[in-house]
Design an enzyme around this catalytic site. Structure first.
Site, PDB file in Angstrom:
ATOM      1  CD  GLU A 196      27.719  32.780  67.718  1.00 28.61           C
ATOM      2  OE1 GLU A 196      26.927  31.844  67.883  1.00 28.61           O
ATOM      3  OE2 GLU A 196      28.144  33.132  66.585  1.00 28.61           O
ATOM      4  CD  GLN A 210      26.810  34.497  60.982  1.00 32.31           C
ATOM      5  OE1 GLN A 210      26.508  33.437  60.448  1.00 32.31           O
ATOM      6  NE2 GLN A 210      27.098  34.581  62.275  1.00 32.31           N
ATOM      7  CG  ASP A 234      19.816  31.483  70.037  1.00 29.30           C
ATOM      8  OD1 ASP A 234      20.756  30.742  69.668  1.00 29.30           O
ATOM      9  OD2 ASP A 234      18.739  31.033  70.466  1.00 29.30           O
ATOM     10  CG  ASP A 252      22.071  25.173  56.885  1.00 31.67           C
ATOM     11  OD1 ASP A 252      21.550  24.436  57.731  1.00 31.67           O
ATOM     12  OD2 ASP A 252      21.434  25.912  56.129  1.00 31.67           O
ATOM     13  N   PRO A 308      30.168  30.111  57.804  1.00 28.33           N
ATOM     14  CG  PRO A 308      29.563  31.637  59.457  1.00 28.33           C
ATOM     15  CD  PRO A 308      29.264  31.240  58.055  1.00 28.33           C
ATOM     16  CG  ASP A 313      37.109  29.278  64.634  1.00 27.49           C
ATOM     17  OD1 ASP A 313      36.424  28.259  64.856  1.00 27.49           O
ATOM     18  OD2 ASP A 313      37.638  29.506  63.539  1.00 27.49           O
ATOM     19  N   GLY A 314      34.948  28.265  67.362  1.00 28.22           N
ATOM     20  CA  GLY A 314      34.744  27.005  68.079  1.00 28.22           C
ATOM     21  C   GLY A 314      35.818  25.971  67.783  1.00 28.22           C
ATOM     22  CG  ASP A 343      22.857  25.640  68.441  1.00 29.34           C
ATOM     23  OD1 ASP A 343      22.319  25.241  67.404  1.00 29.34           O
ATOM     24  OD2 ASP A 343      22.422  26.588  69.135  1.00 29.34           O
TER      25      ASP A 343
END
Lengths: 295, 295
Positions: free
Chosen positions: A122, A47, A102, A174, A178, A153-154, A171
């Site tokens: 993450e 991204q 973050d 949108d 990804p 990758d979650g 968390d």
């Protein structure tokens, strides 16, 4: 919906002042944030990542043109997505976050002495590195031996960790870019399977004003799996329309019966025991979205 | 802050689509609403009045470029500024609104059979006429014999009506433009004097995120006069940042002790007894704004 991989969301006005533009609700609404300085901009493998310094919100993390969190009001999102599921579980030992590179929710989890392991999954290592550089001093959390950063990758990670976690915090961004796969029906089953027998999970579940289907589908999918499903609300100034939802799903423990003496709110800026409970009180128009049987 | 008396807030984009722009927080944040049709535009003796049809919010009343209310979410503002003071008083007979020429709060007051008189004091007759033409059918409220429209300056009117009203609703606009005088310290004394000995008043008191001084000053001025002063919160999607405050001031009756069986919520879309109480629970950062002694 997202105008990805481009600088088109950054525009100078007639006075030469730079603005970042957020398009929401199928581009029916645009929100512009006045930028003092564009501190960082890069295209990661996943991204567009930028950090801007703004007059209204302080430093802001922006992914694919969508503001994610700011230094002035990030406490609202970080506290409300983390303390509520953690306190709902009577004795959580293992906690994991999917998304949230973050590390804001992870820092809140560290306030609970009983937690033995905090894993942050993450997908984009650059998000973590950029946030570490611009938003939070690394020493603040990296010295905590319970903390583990996992750049995976979650969706892959969660399928490999069945029955492992007391608390999960989803968390997710949108349902564009990804994070889209974290809104698919299968994902809710993987989350269920990843939890221990009395596990608790909190999801970011969209705005009840302009992401109605996100909230509705999240609640519906979770009710097919979990005996206790409760959306709760918060006002997040950085998000246009302000009103935002999270949803708790739990195998055994009801957040409304939680022991609020356990809430670590000495140095919070949003949550305390009263707000914990009040956030579960939904306006009638939101009840209509999440009530079963409504179209 | 307000770019008044001009069409400068209306702009066509590169595709020829019209947008209305709202500048907030000292122009650090801009919010644009996509317009399907500009239904009405005029310059009244007091302000620029327009009605636009939007995709995201339905029809919207805009005064001096600032969105005031919309058909899709106006119920939130109208219900929350009116039901709470009305139900706080155990038996209100005379109710008056200052501002709110769209008559939204007045329509909510009409749901209470015990109320004998509902006076709406709106400085700008054209606001009432334009709203009647575009937003609400006049028959909806004009057949109610208790309802009286008074086209006067609220500041003059209130000084002539001492000790008269059980409930006042101060539906003032931003502290810019014709409503500025409704934020001056003297005004709070006039409001106190206009109420009966056990009167209750609700004020629009700004966003706790970007109008901090409006909320802080409202609460401070009211605490100098009234024994009971309680801010409460609501999320209003049309307002950028979403989170918004009202403040109740009362000579005798505490809203937290109100008889909620009296709440007329059969056909509301936001308020019910649970939300009535939950709206008084403030996040810690808002408590810090309104707590006495904080700078």
């Amino acid at each position: 919906m997202t105008d990805r991989n481009s600088l088109s969301r950054y525009k100078k006005d007639d006075n030469g002042v730079l603005w970042i533009w957020n398009y929401v609700a199928n581009a029916r609404l645009k929100a512009g944030y006045k930028i003092k300085t564009l501190l960082h901009y890069e295209q990661s493998p996943f991204q567009e990542i930028s950090i801007v310094d703004t007059k209204g919100f302080g430093k802001m993390l922006i992914l694919d043109g969508t503001p994610q969190i700011s230094t002035n009001e990030g406490f609202i999102y970080n506290e409300m997505i983390s303390h509520i599921p953690i306190v709902t579980h009577p004795d959580p030992k293992k906690v994991a976050m999917i998304g949230g590179g973050d590390c804001g929710p992870a820092r809140e989890a560290m306030k609970y002495a009983g937690i033995e392991q905090i894993d942050v999954v993450e997908i984009d290592q650059r998000v973590t590195e950029v946030c570490r550089m611009w938003l939070t001093p690394s020493s603040y959390y990296e010295n905590d031996q319970r903390f583990h950063m996992i750049h995976r990758d979650g969706l892959d990670w969660i399928q490999e960790n069945k029955g492992s976690y007391d608390v999960l915090i989803i968390d997710r961004p949108d349902p564009a870019g990804p994070g889209a796969k974290l809104f698919k029906p299968d994902f809710y089953q993987y989350v269920y399977d990843c939890l221990t027998n009395d596990g608790v999970v909190a999801f970011q579940s969209g705005s009840p004003y302009y992401n109605i289907s996100t909230l509705k589908n999240t609640v519906k999918n979770l009710r097919d799996l979990f005996p206790i499903v409760r959306p709760y609300l918060v006002s997040i100034p950085i998000f246009p329309c302000g009103i935002w939802s999270f949803t708790i799903a739990s195998k055994k423990w009801d957040p409304l019966q939680a022991d609020l003496n356990k809430l670590q709110h000495k140095d919070t800026q949003y949550i305390d025991p009263e707000i914990f409970l009040a956030s579960f009180v939904l306006p009638k128009y939101v009840k209509n979205i999440v009530d079963e049987g409504t179209p």
